[in-house]
Scaffold this motif. Structure first.
Motif, PDB file in Angstrom:
ATOM      1  N   UNK A  84       0.845  -1.196   0.000  1.00 54.67           N
ATOM      2  CA  UNK A  84       0.000   0.000   0.000  1.00 54.67           C
ATOM      3  C   UNK A  84       0.877   1.242   0.000  1.00 54.67           C
ATOM      4  N   UNK A  85       0.629   2.113  -0.980  1.00 53.73           N
ATOM      5  CA  UNK A  85       1.363   3.376  -1.107  1.00 53.73           C
ATOM      6  C   UNK A  85       0.457   4.515  -0.657  1.00 53.73           C
ATOM      7  N   UNK A  86       1.060   5.472   0.026  1.00 52.32           N
ATOM      8  CA  UNK A  86       0.288   6.517   0.705  1.00 52.32           C
ATOM      9  C   UNK A  86      -0.449   7.427  -0.260  1.00 52.32           C
ATOM     10  N   UNK A  87      -1.647   7.801   0.164  1.00 52.57           N
ATOM     11  CA  UNK A  87      -2.388   8.881  -0.464  1.00 52.57           C
ATOM     12  C   UNK A  87      -2.342  10.108   0.423  1.00 52.57           C
ATOM     13  N   UNK A  88      -3.374  10.939   0.345  1.00 50.67           N
ATOM     14  CA  UNK A  88      -3.341  12.236   1.045  1.00 50.67           C
ATOM     15  C   UNK A  88      -3.378  12.086   2.561  1.00 50.67           C
ATOM     16  N   UNK A  89      -4.021  11.034   3.054  1.00 47.00           N
ATOM     17  CA  UNK A  89      -4.137  10.915   4.510  1.00 47.00           C
ATOM     18  C   UNK A  89      -2.986  10.144   5.135  1.00 47.00           C
ATOM     19  N   UNK A  90      -2.353   9.239   4.381  1.00 45.00           N
ATOM     20  CA  UNK A  90      -1.332   8.381   4.983  1.00 45.00           C
ATOM     21  C   UNK A  90       0.074   8.963   4.898  1.00 45.00           C
ATOM     22  N   UNK A  91       0.355   9.845   3.931  1.00 45.78           N
ATOM     23  CA  UNK A  91       1.706  10.394   3.785  1.00 45.78           C
ATOM     24  C   UNK A  91       2.092  11.157   5.050  1.00 45.78           C
ATOM     25  N   UNK A  92       3.322  10.942   5.545  1.00 44.77           N
ATOM     26  CA  UNK A  92       3.749  11.585   6.784  1.00 44.77           C
ATOM     27  C   UNK A  92       5.266  11.751   6.772  1.00 44.77           C
ATOM     28  N   UNK A  93       5.727  12.716   7.538  1.00 40.75           N
ATOM     29  CA  UNK A  93       7.176  12.863   7.694  1.00 40.75           C
ATOM     30  C   UNK A  93       7.714  11.683   8.488  1.00 40.75           C
ATOM     31  N   UNK A  94       8.780  11.101   8.009  1.00 42.94           N
ATOM     32  CA  UNK A  94       9.321   9.910   8.669  1.00 42.94           C
ATOM     33  C   UNK A  94       9.925  10.254  10.027  1.00 42.94           C
ATOM     34  N   UNK A  95      10.642  11.377  10.086  1.00 41.88           N
ATOM     35  CA  UNK A  95      11.189  11.894  11.348  1.00 41.88           C
ATOM     36  C   UNK A  95      11.968  10.817  12.112  1.00 41.88           C
ATOM     37  N   UNK A  96      12.724  10.026  11.373  1.00 33.88           N
ATOM     38  CA  UNK A  96      13.579   8.980  11.923  1.00 33.88           C
ATOM     39  C   UNK A  96      12.807   8.005  12.809  1.00 33.88           C
ATOM     40  N   UNK A  97      11.554   7.710  12.420  1.00 36.58           N
ATOM     41  CA  UNK A  97      10.774   6.735  13.178  1.00 36.58           C
ATOM     42  C   UNK A  97      11.438   5.366  13.164  1.00 36.58           C
ATOM     43  N   UNK A  98      12.185   5.066  12.129  1.00 36.53           N
ATOM     44  CA  UNK A  98      12.870   3.777  12.021  1.00 36.53           C
ATOM     45  C   UNK A  98      14.164   3.732  12.807  1.00 36.53           C
ATOM     46  N   UNK A  99      14.629   4.916  13.275  1.00 32.07           N
ATOM     47  CA  UNK A  99      15.914   5.040  13.983  1.00 32.07           C
ATOM     48  C   UNK A  99      17.086   4.572  13.111  1.00 32.07           C
TER      49      UNK A  99
END
Length: 656
Positions: A84-99
């Protein structure tokens, strides 16, 4: 510059969706609604919805992503690993969530530049588009922006064991994912439906046109088309393209997929495949079998038999018909050093070459031949590929320039691979190269000097000298020499890695080599030697006796006989002058005096027959002391408890 806003997304996405629906196994029930609707997307996003997204994120989205959202607000099954690839609601800044930012920064050394540090920081600033994936991250980079306002897209997965992959824009990313989808579906399982659609049919037609274009000599355009089809996983594209790549001098990851396992093509494609394997001694015996998956037992057996021949230097390429006859003539020329004429013989006969089948683009087996293979250079490969062949017509290319400059002066020219600072050679007039061992060698119990050995490269000669000798003496200077023809009825024996020149012990082999009715010339140059004093020796003999000679060593000239004016050493070695500067003029004078040349390409890059000469030093005189060192492989520790030297050998010394 590409106008990404002009791209028509809807036909592209509809085509992709239909291909996905038609190629999906019937037993797969996930996303059944999407299959029935033949649509992997979602309802389009309105302009207002896109603006709200941009306000939430604080940035205006890049043009191609905005245009995509207006057609589908998100996407399913992007490539092979993003469900699943993001649309308008799912796109978000990653902000190093994966570390992962810190992980990537750990691999930066202190010399890392701003660009490398910026790449590692993508995990903090990137806009994440992957919502559901198999560990694949998809990040748009708001700081990597082109003149159209497009953001680059970076993808990375830990299981790929590779740096993040950059796509120039969101549009480029989606095109690449469509290609990845095709590539994965092309390698279907036995139970899956045949993957065929307008895209595959168009690409298969492109492969066939590329095949014909390659045979017409248009290899550049053909390779471009084949690489495009290969990216989509189309059969034949890799095997055809690899034939072109190999003749351009590229061998890494060239496997002739889909063709090398075909018994029709195996005689031509197996030899270069296993030769590349043999060239890398760290590869185990399983590698050829890995690239021959699906091949019959006959092909696999032939591969291992050919591998053994390549490794021991006995593989001999053969071709049918008139082209095969030209191959034999070319080999005979090349094995005595005349590589330019050997290449011309091959290239002139190319019009007579007969392909083994429709997907055979050029003769390739000769690349594994130890004598013929070194003829290939990138320029010659392009010449061969540019020639019409296999029944096709086109404009014949001009011949590539010869590789041998003639003469001897090239020995004084530093260049790639020409790092020698000293060398010696013998020239004999009126004899063939195979006659030289009878004039210069002593037969012994090991067979040294009784004839010519199999052709060896310069590297192989050095390895044999380094590993085969078990006895060393300060009065034993036998040389493993490469032999060939030197033009004008002369033959040569060349040693590119001689021992240091010792004027007091040196014994010129010229007189012994010059039988009745023949002349012999010996040159030993150490004018650029990195150790000891500069030196140069020339001796000329006729009918078994020395006519004249001179030696420059320790700043002095010693001469004998009547030296021709052109070779008078006083012309080259003046008081206080740089001795190394005399090397080129001396070589030019020798070449001009005797009309001789040494084949640069054969000596530097080819393979020539070899033999071991008798010693170039005189025997010790009465009262002279010398040392003989013998080595034993794997010797045990001496009784006295001393350690065996590195390499597992123990020296013995004898003094007389």
């Amino acid at each position: 510059m590409t106008d990404t806003t002009a791209f028509d997304w809807r036909p592209f996405l509809l085509k992709w969706s239909g291909e996905w629906a038609d190629g999906r196994p019937e037993e797969e029930t996930r996303d059944e609604t999407a299959r029935q609707a033949r649509w992997l997307g979602f309802p389009p996003a309105s302009e207002e919805r896109i603006v709200l997204m941009e306000e939430r994120l604080g940035r205006r989205m890049p043009p191609s992503y905005r245009e995509f959202l207006k057609v589908s607000d998100g996407w399913r099954h992007t490539g092979g690993f993003v469900a699943l690839l993001a649309g308008t609601t799912e796109a978000r800044w990653h902000d190093d969530a994966s570390q992962l930012a810190g992980v990537f920064e750990e691999y930066l050394d202190e010399d890392a530049g701003p660009e490398e540090r910026r790449e590692a920081d993508i995990w903090r600033r990137g806009l994440q588009l992957d919502v559901e994936s198999d560990g694949l991250y998809v990040l748009m980079d708001p700081e990597d922006v082109d003149e159209d306002g497009e953001w680059a897209v970076h993808t990375w997965a830990g299981w790929r064991a590779a740096p993040p992959e950059r796509h120039a824009s969101f549009l480029a990313f989606m095109v690449d994912m469509h290609r990845e989808f095709h590539s994965l579906r092309a390698h279907r399982g036995d139970e899956e439906p045949v993957f065929a659609n307008d895209t595959t049919r168009e690409l298969d037609s492109l492969v066939e046109e590329a095949r014909l274009e390659a045979l017409r000599g248009g290899w550049e355009r053909a390779l471009e088309w084949l690489d495009k089809a290969r990216g989509y996983g189309r059969p034949r594209a890799a095997g055809l393209g690899d034939q072109i790549r190999r003749l351009l001098g590229k061998s890494y990851m060239v496997y002739y997929d889909g063709l090398v396992t075909d018994p029709r093509y195996a005689p031509e494609l197996l030899p270069p495949l296993v030769a590349e394997h043999a060239a890398h001694s760290y590869r185990d015996g399983s590698t050829p079998a890995f690239h021959l998956r699906g091949a019959g037992d006959d092909v696999v057996s032939s591969a291992y038999a050919t591998l053994e021949q390549v490794r021991n230097g006995t593989y001999r390429y053969a071709a049918p018909g008139p082209f095969g006859e030209a191959v034999e003539r070319a080999r005979e020329l090349a094995r005595w050093g005349d590589t330019d004429r050997a290449w011309r013989t091959l290239s002139d006969a190319l019009a007579l070459w007969e392909p083994l089948g429709p997907d055979h683009l050029a003769p390739l087996g000769w690349l594994a031949d130890p004598v013929l293979g070194p003829l290939l250079t990138p320029e010659r490969g392009r010449e061969l590929l540019s020639a019409p062949r296999g029944g096709q017509t086109g404009e014949a290319p001009g011949p590539a320039a010869g590789l041998d400059p003639g003469g001897l002066a090239w020995l004084a020219e530093p260049g790639p691979g020409n790092d020698r600072s000293s060398y010696r050679f013998l020239l004999v007039e009126g004899v063939e190269p195979q006659e030289l061992p009878g004039r210069l060698a002593d037969g012994d119990e090991n067979g040294d000097g009784t004839g010519l050995d199999a052709p060896l490269s310069r590297r192989e000669v050095r390895a044999r000298v380094r590993h085969s000798r078990r006895e060393f003496s300060s009065y034993d200077d036998r040389a493993l020499v490469s032999v060939g023809r030197a033009g004008g009825g002369w033959s040569f024996a060349f040693d590119g890695d001689p021992a240091p020149f010792d004027r007091r012990r040196f014994l010129s082999p010229a007189a012994a080599a010059a039988g009745a009715g023949t002349r012999a010339v010996v040159v030993w140059s150490g004018l650029r030697a990195g150790h000891g004093e500069p030196s140069f020796h020339l001796s000329v003999a006729r009918d078994g006796g020395e006519e004249y000679a001179f030696t420059y060593a320790e700043g002095e000239i010693r001469s004998s006989g009547e030296i021709p004016q052109a070779l008078d050493p006083s012309r080259f070695f003046g008081d206080g002058e740089d001795a190394a500067g005399a090397e080129r003029p001396l070589l030019e004078a020798v070449s001009g005096q005797f009309g001789v040349q040494l084949p640069r390409h054969a000596i530097m890059n080819g393979r020539l027959h070899t033999f071991t000469t008798r010693s170039w030093t005189r025997p010790p005189e009465e009262g002279e002391r010398y040392v003989v060192i013998r080595t034993r492989q794997g010797a045990a520790r001496p009784a006295g408890g001393e350690r065996t030297p590195p390499g597992g050998t123990a020296p013995e010394e004898e003094r007389t």
